[in-house]
Design a protein around this motif. Sequence first.
Motif, mmCIF file in Angstrom:
data_model
loop_
_atom_site.group_PDB
_atom_site.id
_atom_site.type_symbol
_atom_site.label_atom_id
_atom_site.label_comp_id
_atom_site.label_asym_id
_atom_site.label_seq_id
_atom_site.Cartn_x
_atom_site.Cartn_y
_atom_site.Cartn_z
ATOM 1 N N VAL A 108 2.212 7.302 -6.515
ATOM 2 C CA VAL A 108 1.251 8.295 -6.996
ATOM 3 C C VAL A 108 1.642 9.690 -6.519
ATOM 4 O O VAL A 108 1.693 10.647 -7.297
ATOM 5 N N LEU A 109 1.994 9.774 -5.256
ATOM 6 C CA LEU A 109 2.316 11.090 -4.687
ATOM 7 C C LEU A 109 3.456 11.745 -5.449
ATOM 8 O O LEU A 109 3.338 12.858 -5.958
ATOM 9 N N GLU B 285 1.067 4.292 -2.754
ATOM 10 C CA GLU B 285 0.705 5.681 -2.450
ATOM 11 C C GLU B 285 1.852 6.620 -2.788
ATOM 12 O O GLU B 285 1.658 7.651 -3.430
ATOM 13 N N THR C 130 -3.318 15.494 -0.979
ATOM 14 C CA THR C 130 -2.407 16.268 -1.812
ATOM 15 C C THR C 130 -2.836 16.222 -3.268
ATOM 16 O O THR C 130 -3.030 17.250 -3.917
ATOM 17 N N VAL C 131 -3.017 15.020 -3.778
ATOM 18 C CA VAL C 131 -3.325 14.886 -5.201
ATOM 19 C C VAL C 131 -4.643 15.593 -5.526
ATOM 20 O O VAL C 131 -4.738 16.337 -6.504
ATOM 21 N N SER D 293 2.450 12.756 -9.050
ATOM 22 C CA SER D 293 1.579 13.930 -9.168
ATOM 23 C C SER D 293 2.324 15.203 -8.795
ATOM 24 O O SER D 293 2.373 16.161 -9.573
ATOM 25 N N VAL D 294 2.923 15.201 -7.620
ATOM 26 C CA VAL D 294 3.600 16.420 -7.167
ATOM 27 C C VAL D 294 4.668 16.814 -8.180
ATOM 28 O O VAL D 294 4.709 17.951 -8.660
ATOM 29 N N VAL E 174 3.099 18.287 -11.354
ATOM 30 C CA VAL E 174 2.518 19.616 -11.192
ATOM 31 C C VAL E 174 3.624 20.655 -11.100
ATOM 32 O O VAL E 174 3.558 21.707 -11.733
ATOM 33 N N LEU F 248 -4.020 19.269 -5.746
ATOM 34 C CA LEU F 248 -3.296 19.633 -6.977
ATOM 35 C C LEU F 248 -4.233 19.618 -8.175
ATOM 36 O O LEU F 248 -4.325 20.571 -8.947
ATOM 37 N N ALA G 188 -2.065 6.920 2.729
ATOM 38 C CA ALA G 188 -3.135 6.966 1.731
ATOM 39 C C ALA G 188 -3.849 8.309 1.783
ATOM 40 O O ALA G 188 -4.002 8.989 0.765
ATOM 41 N N PRO H 147 0.814 -1.226 0.000
ATOM 42 C CA PRO H 147 0.000 0.000 0.000
ATOM 43 C C PRO H 147 0.841 1.267 0.000
ATOM 44 O O PRO H 147 0.663 2.142 -0.851
ATOM 45 N N THR I 45 -1.685 11.346 0.812
ATOM 46 C CA THR I 45 -1.500 11.352 -0.639
ATOM 47 C C THR I 45 -2.786 11.792 -1.335
ATOM 48 O O THR I 45 -2.790 12.701 -2.170
#
Lengths: 179, 1018, 484
Positions: free
Chosen positions: A104-105, A101, C173-174, A108-109, A112, C177, C167, A97, C170
């Motif tokens: 993805v974090l 996560e 945050t996403v 994305s960050v 952006v 954004l 989880a 998990p 994240t």
Amino acid sequence: MSNKFLVGLWDHEEVFLHAAEHLTHDGVEIYETLTPFPVHGLEHALGYRDTRLHTAGFLFGITGTTLALSFMTWVMTTNYPINFGGKPYWPLPSFIPITFELTVLFASVGMVLTYCVRNRLFPGYVPRIYDPRTTDDRFAFVFDIEGKSEEEVNQLKEICRKNGAVEVKERVFKDDETL
Amino acid sequence: MADKIYWKSIEEKDNPELFYTNNENEFSSGSKVVDELVEGFPKSGNTSRRDFLKMLGFSVTAATIAASCEMPVRKSIPYAWKPEEVVPGVANYYASVFFSAGEYNAILVKTREGRPIKIEGNKQSIITKGGTSAKAQASVLSLYDGARYKGPRKGKENISWEQADKEVKSKLDELKQKGAKVALFTSTIASPSTKAVIKDFIAAYPNVEHLVYDPISYSGLLDANEQMFGIRAIPDYQFSKAKVIVGVGADYLGTWLNHTEYETDWAVNRRVSKQNPRMSKTFHIESVPTVTGYKADVRIPVKPAHEEASLIAIYNIVAGKNIPGGYSNPKIEAAAKALISAPGEGLLVCGINDVKVQLLVNAINLALRNYGNTISFERPVYIKQGSDAAAATLYDGLKNGTYKGVLFYESNPVYQHPRGKELADLIANAELSVSFANRLDETSSVCNYVLPDNHYLESWNDIEVKAGIINTVQPTISRLFDTRQFQETLLTYAGKPANYYEYIRQYWENNFFPKQSRYPGFLAFWDNTLHDGEVVLNINPATVSARNINIDDVAAELAKEISSYGEAQVKLYETISVGDGTYADNPWLLELPDPVTKVTWGNYIVVSPSFAKKNDLLPDLNSKEYHVLKLKVGEQEIELPVVAVPGTPEGTFGIPLGFGRTAVNHDLLKNGKNAFPLLKSGKEICGNVTFSKTGKTEKLAITQTHHTLTLKGLGGVRTRKIVKEATLEEYIKNPRAGNEDREEILHELVTLYPTHERPGHHWTMVIDLNTCTGCSACVVACNAENNIPVVGKDQVIRAREMHWLRIDRYFTGSEEDPTVVFQPMLCQHCDNAPCENVCPVAATNHSSEGLNQMTYNRCIGTRYCANNCPYKVRRFNWYDYAGNDSFDKKWGTGNDEGLASYQLGLREPLSRMVLNPDVTVRSRGVIEKCSFCVQRLQDAKLTAKKENRILRDGEAQTACQTACPTNAITFGDRNNKEAAVTALFSDERAFGVVEELHTLPNVLYLTQIRNTVEEKKV
Amino acid sequence: MHAYESEFREPLIGPSVKNYTQITDELVRPTEGNPPLSWWLIFGLMATGTLFFLFCLGWTIWFGIGTWGLNKTVGWAWDITNFVWWIGIGHAGTLISAILLLFRQRFRTGINRAAEAMTIFAVICAGIFPLLHTGRQWLDFFIFPYPNTRGPLWVNFNSPLLWDVFAISTYFTVSVLFWYSGLMPDFATIRDRAKSKTRKFIYNILAFGWQGTAKQWQRFESLSLVLAGLSTPLVLSVHTIVSFDFATSVIPGWHTTIFPPYFVAGAIFSGFAMVETLMLITRVVFKLEDYITINHIESMNKIIVLTGSIVGIAYLTELFIAWYSGYLYEQHAFYNRALGKYWWAYASMMFCNVVSPQFYWFKSLRRNLWVTFILSIFVNIGMWFERFVIIVTSLADDFLPSSWTYFTPTWVDVGIYVGSICLFMTLFLLFARTFPVVAIAEVKSIFRTSSAVAKAERAKQQGATHEGYVGSYQVGVLDKDAKN
């Protein structure tokens, strides 16, 4: 940099799109293109290259994955191994998990941030507003006419009108101009 | 004289003002950074915005720091002169004896840095053999009780001993001149020396009469023996020799007589194994359920009147008589037949305080030739000597003025006497009334003088509970308050040198030293006795012969009496926790759930479930609201909430004695109602009861609302395999009986993961459900050992009791005649602990020795572990129970009632002296649980290490284990092949609770084996 | 040029919307000038509630968790119930913006902005509870794996609670954004309309200096596409991981493999319900009926009836499996749920979540605003009860009957729950005041394809002869379409 511009304004995206095709076809040098919303196909019409943003995103993601996995492995096996409920010191399933996560974090960050940098977007950045209506209902081409002769400018104006511009105007920025 | 002041440090003592001012600005010392910051602020009134922000930032950080690092200022002072024997950090044990409120335990007192902190059983005692009772375990707390008298008193004001002596003595002399009688009113005194002292005192004051009265009286038994055998004493019941035991309303495993001894003996024949598949057979005829009844092979529920009537029936069968008025049923007949089948190897005991009844019992035992075998007068038992007449004498004496003065020692008639209320006035009006109570009680609060006695842990004394077997009591701490031992007070008045220690030694030299052959010199004898705490003298056994008494008449008389009882009767009984009420102000005992009803903090009326259903008195188990019932016995009335207990027969109203104390030092300790006023005739059974519903309800602090194990699931009626039982027959046929499914369960437990190494020890506990009586001594022992906070009635009602070890009680079968199993439940220290996996901050994890560890400092209190614990043994500090939080204690508990621990002063310096310095006191918001007494394990390991040897089996012992009178708990290192626990761990009877979850518990239980035929159970 | 859209597909923008400027005006107006009285009333109420919420927080932290109704057996109750409930609600936004974007569902444009905002506020509310429910809130920072002087002692990566931490942070945050990247162009729009300098200045900062150049839009599209691609699994993972809190435990009624899908479905279910509740209010208060149309509502109702039924099936499956397992403890857990001391909770859950959405099989009810509003509330209540049932009933009666207890909340429990709703509403109201509640640029981008006007116009160009109705809108209809 130049302060003198010619701004051609359109009011219908389809007309504008045709104009874009013609202008690029005629090799007219467009300084900037402004639209109130994303017009599909415009970037092709203007012959833009595809953005590589998603590639960046992928790389960021991979970084997240490896970072998460290696960190957890180091903590649980090397730095401070603890027996939790008889589980092995390297309980891979438990890592899934968090690994996901963080992937993805990071993606994305990272994306952006790249996006903001490439688009020159950050709080307080003052852009040049050629015409306030370009965020409302006008589609605009901006031509740099710094040091261009009278007839060249008129020629541009003519091209714009011919391609359905509803308005063509000159815009001169002062050096200390703000919003 | 002023109260004793407790101080933390020299500075504080010498200059309190300075100390407190220092304390106020907590950042003044310690952190340099902070000092500078504080300096940084302008002292002038006007602060700029930046200052404000600085201040804000600082205070926020400061608050965070202050909140997160809980490091209260603790100052320790080195010994200027180190007392010999005291090694800081090392415990000293002193042999002593707990003899109070009709309980006898030979004990060891554990002291740390001169503070008694724990009671352990004295394994060398041939009477209690290391067993202890809940009261004995809790008695250490009463040493640090805020309710103790700090010095002599006259009325309400404190006076000096000189003044007290002067006044009391002159009063005594005056009364002596007048020839007015003075009563010395005491409960049973088993101390030879004390008796001698009293003799001296009476010699000096011939007008003094010594009256002995026990609130829980055994007068009937004593008188019966006097009539029959000419000796007014209790015989030595030897349960270890009995093959068939029939109890009639005698809770010999819980409260009856010298029950700790009986428990240890009873267990001898209850411990079955493949090698020795034999056990005694126990029948129990009783109205109100007790642990003894629930543990019996055959429990025979009858209403109180029939307890007596059944004896007539048994007598009829045994003696082949045909006296009418008996009550019998197949089970009772079976019991009688069983007794007959084992002549000289049976034992019939009865707890009813009535001469006729006891005569009958004696007769039956005689007929069965049990005297000389299971019952002997060789060494008569002196645990109870009181007579009901004494109470009457005092009452009448005071009423008609024959007694002008009265002295009370270890007795509290105002509370414990049926006519207490009237007595109170009589005592108040007496010319001289003196109480020697060491702490506040009803009687001492009406006496005009209180000359406080030392606590027994501060005293010298000797106790002879069995003829020729003498225990010594020695001080384990110097007097906390300005008290003086009762004996010394008497000696002073008797004009003798007031040094009881010397007196005892002298007495021993004269009387006991000659009666032994082991030691040539007295000093050796004395020192060794003190060390062992017990000495057995060779005495010439008392020879008794039964006189001829016409039992038939007695029985007939009894039958007449029984017939006058009417339909329903009240049965007054003692509970394991507070007994006769002497310790009803002890928070540990008040919070100890009664093993039968599971109620804490108060008493109630026990009725049969069918009765409750009929009159719709069933409680709301969710809100714990219980209906209040009003009982009328003669002119006495009592209103109490009703608890329906399975196995209580119709027509029975059981009321626990010992509650409803009024002279206690906090309202929280005033619980329940006093039932002694009903005890008119001194007999526990009162007939002709009428009841009426009050429509009122009351919340009861009950810890287990009863659920049977047999449940209607979606799969029909099925039973949870939490406890496992088998009958003896089945067990002999198949040692796995009742535990057959375990093999399959273990077989199913597969895992992908490799198991962890256990290089050193692998701590394991095995609990024998067969010998566990549910007596709860272990629970209190655990409280004392592990600094478990008392949370109080309100919190228990909210189901927040903190006990690390609890006794689970499970019923199976019918509500009228259920089978009951007691199961001590504590942290199972699972090797695959579900709680460990879920803690996000790694506050709980597994040690290499198989311990499930709790790191209090790291715990942030998500309670996830508690939720995920299948055994629900983890406890959460909902509030600052222990007073260990950096938060201000004054702020209480918001929307809940105040905290008992705080209101009862359990967080005050005095009470905190009982804390075990080896165990962290937990702060608010953390989870805590059983640690297998890890501090004891470490201690044992270190001892072994110092002596450079391997740890021996049985060296490391948990508190619950040492407290257990029946040795039901075995603990040890499973990696040690020789260890007793290793064998038991692989025994066919061993099983774990919900093992199928693959938790791999390190606590296993041995199946309950009942010596009964299957059909009989139903 | 435009993706073909059948003329029979109901317009997503009402007929009264004629051109882009009008869109800009109508969508920016709420952020300009004074809000309607109704706004002030609701805001005042909610702000007061929020203050009470803070009071209860302080109360809890000062006195301790004991001020709640919890006990030795039920270690979690309203706290975690609220947590899961809010997290569930927080699922609709990202789902709408991400999954619907991937599926090219145009109707998302009307609602995604507000839905995403709602997500973020819901996650804020949710996030409070795990931090608040600990015994020593001031030590909550222990759950973060930071280097320390205790070994260093790290955290336990086996703990589902820790997975939650990752989880949720994240997800938060996403979502932020994603949401904000969409907001920039609209802020720019507001900026360029702004009269006063300060307003210009502020909104320019908010817009990050957005210009709207073709290149920016190109990157914008690519970004939102990839973020959508990332958020889709993310949004599914979040509630999956939340469900692990229970699924990985050993407690009967928690230890269930069905939880992840069932929780996710439930989350979407409750999320959409909450979106509807808010949208129905917003569209009235700010007169946005033309942008948030019956059509939008209906589409959402379709999703609700779908997810609602999924949840219903999950409930029945649980019951069946409990019986089928033959495992007494499991069986009792569910027997107790349905018929035990908490039957009322189970009953209300069943009614609100399984029965009530079934009304949406009828088009008339699907398109009825009042029915929708009431049912959306029902669903939210039902979903709260679902979590309560799962958490409390399972804990109250687990393995050892000796430990069974009953949970009763205190006023603090209630205060914190109600308060959190007020906090949520307060945030949303502020958002509706200062941010464009509908994605202006996105709505414009579908104007030519999906607005009633455009459709009518296009129909005329293609020679529509007579008129017909699509949904509630009048549009031109071609002969060939009219024939069949």
